[in-house]
Design a protein around this motif. Structure first.
Motif, PDB file in Angstrom:
ATOM      1  N   GLY A 171       5.593 -10.467 -35.000  1.00 43.11           N
ATOM      2  CA  GLY A 171       6.265  -9.639 -35.988  1.00 43.11           C
ATOM      3  C   GLY A 171       7.104  -8.536 -35.373  1.00 43.11           C
ATOM      4  O   GLY A 171       6.938  -8.153 -34.219  1.00 43.11           O
ATOM      5  N   ASN A 172       8.078  -8.053 -36.152  1.00 44.13           N
ATOM      6  CA  ASN A 172       8.873  -6.876 -35.797  1.00 44.13           C
ATOM      7  C   ASN A 172       9.634  -7.048 -34.491  1.00 44.13           C
ATOM      8  O   ASN A 172       9.582  -6.202 -33.599  1.00 44.13           O
ATOM      9  CB  ASN A 172       7.983  -5.631 -35.728  1.00 44.13           C
ATOM     10  N   ARG A 173      10.348  -8.152 -34.367  1.00 42.50           N
ATOM     11  CA  ARG A 173      11.181  -8.395 -33.180  1.00 42.50           C
ATOM     12  C   ARG A 173      12.259  -9.415 -33.525  1.00 42.50           C
ATOM     13  O   ARG A 173      12.260 -10.004 -34.606  1.00 42.50           O
ATOM     14  CB  ARG A 173      10.328  -8.890 -32.012  1.00 42.50           C
ATOM     15  N   HIS A 174      13.167  -9.632 -32.590  1.00 41.15           N
ATOM     16  CA  HIS A 174      14.239 -10.591 -32.806  1.00 41.15           C
ATOM     17  C   HIS A 174      13.848 -11.969 -32.288  1.00 41.15           C
ATOM     18  O   HIS A 174      13.059 -12.095 -31.351  1.00 41.15           O
ATOM     19  CB  HIS A 174      15.531 -10.125 -32.132  1.00 41.15           C
ATOM     20  N   ALA A 175      14.425 -12.978 -32.926  1.00 41.92           N
ATOM     21  CA  ALA A 175      14.173 -14.360 -32.559  1.00 41.92           C
ATOM     22  C   ALA A 175      15.484 -15.131 -32.675  1.00 41.92           C
ATOM     23  O   ALA A 175      16.459 -14.652 -33.264  1.00 41.92           O
ATOM     24  CB  ALA A 175      13.109 -14.966 -33.465  1.00 41.92           C
ATOM     25  N   LEU A 176      15.499 -16.339 -32.117  1.00 37.54           N
ATOM     26  CA  LEU A 176      16.706 -17.159 -32.136  1.00 37.54           C
ATOM     27  C   LEU A 176      16.498 -18.343 -33.067  1.00 37.54           C
ATOM     28  O   LEU A 176      15.707 -19.248 -32.786  1.00 37.54           O
ATOM     29  CB  LEU A 176      17.055 -17.647 -30.726  1.00 37.54           C
ATOM     30  N   LEU A 177      17.201 -18.306 -34.180  1.00 34.95           N
ATOM     31  CA  LEU A 177      17.162 -19.379 -35.159  1.00 34.95           C
ATOM     32  C   LEU A 177      18.095 -20.494 -34.694  1.00 34.95           C
ATOM     33  O   LEU A 177      19.267 -20.251 -34.407  1.00 34.95           O
ATOM     34  CB  LEU A 177      17.626 -18.837 -36.509  1.00 34.95           C
ATOM     35  N   ILE A 178      17.586 -21.727 -34.611  1.00 29.09           N
ATOM     36  CA  ILE A 178      18.398 -22.845 -34.138  1.00 29.09           C
ATOM     37  C   ILE A 178      18.973 -23.571 -35.352  1.00 29.09           C
ATOM     38  O   ILE A 178      18.268 -24.294 -36.063  1.00 29.09           O
ATOM     39  CB  ILE A 178      17.555 -23.805 -33.269  1.00 29.09           C
TER      40      ILE A 178
END
Length: 636
Positions: free
Chosen positions: A402-409
């Motif tokens: 939670g509470n962070r950035h991620a890379l959506l593919i």
């Protein structure tokens, strides 16, 4: 007498010359580097030669003087290798305080073992490790190594200071590559550009630092990469096995990841019919997502599989459906396939997972991820699914992701997104305690506690990871009570985007209160006392980072034996600070204490000069939570 003095002087000069002739005498370390230092890097040369998109050589010469036992935590050499890398050379030497060589590393002393992953892991990684295990301080170790990586997706960075308490005399980082090869760097606390040279065939870029003081250990200090020099390195175009990609932008990197997962989302026919039947019984898309996620959890379990390129390519959905297991990539891909079968669009997502893990640098596209999850857009909301857990509530990320950035593919490549944030409105603890004190000082306690969102993350693991017998043993030693017995306990978990756990405890605490003559002494805060105490520091260097944000509300009702009246109440405690607030109140009526405590912690970054204000805040909470009420026996 004169001749004896002359001879003694000559002997001292010879000995001094001998000592200075040795390579790494500890007494030549500049005194300015010894402050806060447990160890000193005397020399560190890292040469990274990028031969092509498929081959990289790393040569390192590392010399460390260990000043005390605390510094020995870095007195070793280790590296991993797998099918796409090799360790080609390792040499080592051990020196005494005068810089004289004691002995050299023998090949037979190098430990070579499989990498042990957490939980169930299938890996082809191995690790080589060596330590001289010396304990006569100070001493110096030297290692010279060479490794080869047959891929450029992961390029090593440079950290001259490896941890707190380590000083640096000299450290350098050199990148050698073809003049037309492009790579990218992101720097912290060092000049962005190195010194570049070229001879037409090769280009060289070099960074160097000297005389770096050790970083002291300070409570709530920024992570080491924020306060010490650090360089992250990323390729533009790269190869991983037979796959070729580009990470110049997040969109480009996402396109590469998409090539790894394309075609992996087909389900067996039998599985298609099962998931369609589950979806048919649901009224909304969110209900479908929740029930299909629970279905996935019920029939699969996590097994980490990191074999070569397979560390990035998920096993097909058909494989997971038939075998019932997979790693984070395979299970997330499987979940995407399930939802696709019932007409719900979802996405495979890469993320850097881990409690207290720092967020990725958003302006530096590169392979910074260690985990995969699933995201399901549903109108204005997104349902986030942690697919490696059999117990996590659908929609909840918690402290792990939670509470962070991620890379959506996506179909068009990678898109940075933000996972749910859990603030004080979500992270809450509410406790309601009913207790009765008898004349022997024994307190019978019935506690009903509710843990919401991240406040309950550790408890979730406890509830699902321990047997009742194990829970009893843990509870019997976990509470801050002098002598007590856990008579009964129970847990009920309510799922949701903000899940909560209700805890019920029945406890008998012997000698909880003290009877002295006609007086009764009792601490009204029964179960939730503040534990943090800080050490005064008038020379704080770095700003303070507080990451915890939550609200705690405790309501305690204690029934006393007949015939006592209050003699000394609690002092009024109401604290309001930038770090949070704290307030307690008591009411005494009809031999009953009503104690109410409210603690609120705020997240943020604060100037170093505020450290002693934080210390005072913590100290006041600590003392207030242990304050005693004093009652006196009424005269008959």
């Amino acid at each position: 007498m004169k001749n004896r003095l002359t001879l003694l002087l000559l002997v001292q000069l010879v000995l001094a010359g001998t000592a200075w002739a040795d390579e790494y005498p500890s007494f030549t370390i500049p005194k300015g580097l010894l402050k806060y230092a447990n160890s000193v890097i005397r020399k560190q040369e890292t040469i990274l030669e990028i031969h092509s998109e498929k081959k990289v050589t790393i040569r390192e010469h590392f010399v460390l003087t260990v000043l005390n036992e605390a510094g020995s935590r870095y007195a070793y050499w280790s590296d991993t290798y797998d099918k796409m890398s090799s360790i080609d050379k390792i040499e080592g030497n051990l020196y005494n305080a005068m810089g004289q060589k004691i002995r050299s590393l023998k090949k037979s002393e190098i430990t070579d073992l499989p990498v042990q992953g957490a939980g169930q892991m299938i890996v082809d990684d191995r690790v080589k490790y060596h330590s001289f295990e010396h304990r006569e301080y100070p001493y110096t170790i030297e290692y010279i190594s060479e490794t080869t990586n047959n891929q450029t997706m992961f390029l090593p960075g440079w950290s001259p200071i490896r941890g707190r308490g380590m000083a640096v005399e000299n450290s350098s980082f050199v990148i050698i590559s073809d003049p037309v090869y492009t790579y990218r760097t992101k720097t912290w606390n060092i000049s962005g550009k190195g010194i570049s040279t070229s001879n037409g065939k090769k280009k060289t870029e070099k960074w160097e630092v000297t005389q770096l003081s050790a970083v002291p250990s300070e409570y709530g200090a920024p992570p080491i990469h924020e306060v010490a020099p650090y360089i992250a390195l990323g390729a533009s175009t790269f190869k991983l096995g037979n796959f070729k990609g580009d990470m110049s932008t997040w969109e480009d990197f996402g396109k590469f990841v998409k090539t790894l997962i394309d075609g992996q989302d087909e389900l067996p026919e039998e599985e298609k019919q099962k998931v369609k039947a589950i979806a048919a019984a649901c009224k909304t898309d969110r209900e479908k997502v929740d029930k299909l996620y629970r279905y996935m959890q019920s029939k699969t379990h996590y097994v980490g599989i990191q074999l070569g390129v397979g560390g990035w390519v998920p096993f097909p959905a058909k494989y997971v459906a038939s075998k019932g297991y997979g790693d984070c990539k395979a299970l997330s891909n499987y979940m995407v396939a399930i939802l696709k079968e019932v007409g719900i669009k979802s996405y495979y997502v890469l993320i850097r997972a881990g409690k207290d893990e720092r967020d990725i640098p958003l302006d530096f596209p590169s392979s910074q991820f260690n985990h995969a999850i699933c995201a399901v857009p549903l109108g204005k909301d997104t349902a986030w699914l942690e697919c490696t857990s059999q117990t996590t509530a659908p929609g909840y990320m918690g402290s792990f992701t939670g509470n962070r950035h991620a890379l959506l593919i996506t179909e068009n490549g990678g898109v940075l997104v933000k996972t749910p944030k859990y603030d004080k409105t979500a992270n809450q603890y509410h406790s309601s305690i009913e207790a009765t004190l008898n004349k022997e000082g024994q307190l019978s306690i019935t506690a009903n506690n509710r843990y919401k969102a991240m406040v309950g993350d550790d408890l979730h693991q406890f509830v699902h990871g321990y047997s009742n017998e194990e829970k009893q043993k843990v509870l019997q030693r976990a509470l801050d009570l002098p002598q007590y017995t856990i008579r009964a306990f129970d847990y009920k978990e309510t799922p949701g985007d903000i899940p909560f756990i209700d805890e019920q405890l029945s406890i008998t605490a012997d000698h909880y209160a003290q009877f002295t003559g006609k007086r009764l002494f009792i601490v009204p805060n029964v179960l939730n006392k503040w534990e943090h105490k800080l050490t005064a520091d008038t020379n704080r260097q770095f700003e303070i980072i507080l990451n915890e944000e939550k609200i705690e509300i405790d309501t305690v009702r204690i029934n006393l034996p007949e015939g006592y009246k209050i003699e000394r109440d609690l002092k009024v405690n109401q604290l309001n600070t930038p770090f949070g607030s704290y307030e307690v109140s008591t009411q005494i009526q009809n031999n009953t204490i009503l104690y109410i405590r409210r603690l609120e912690l705020s997240k943020g970054r604060f100037p170093a000069k505020m450290y002693n204000e934080l210390l005072l805040f913590y100290e006041k909470i600590y003392n207030a939570d242990r304050s005693k009420l004093v009652f006196v026996k009424e005269e008959a």
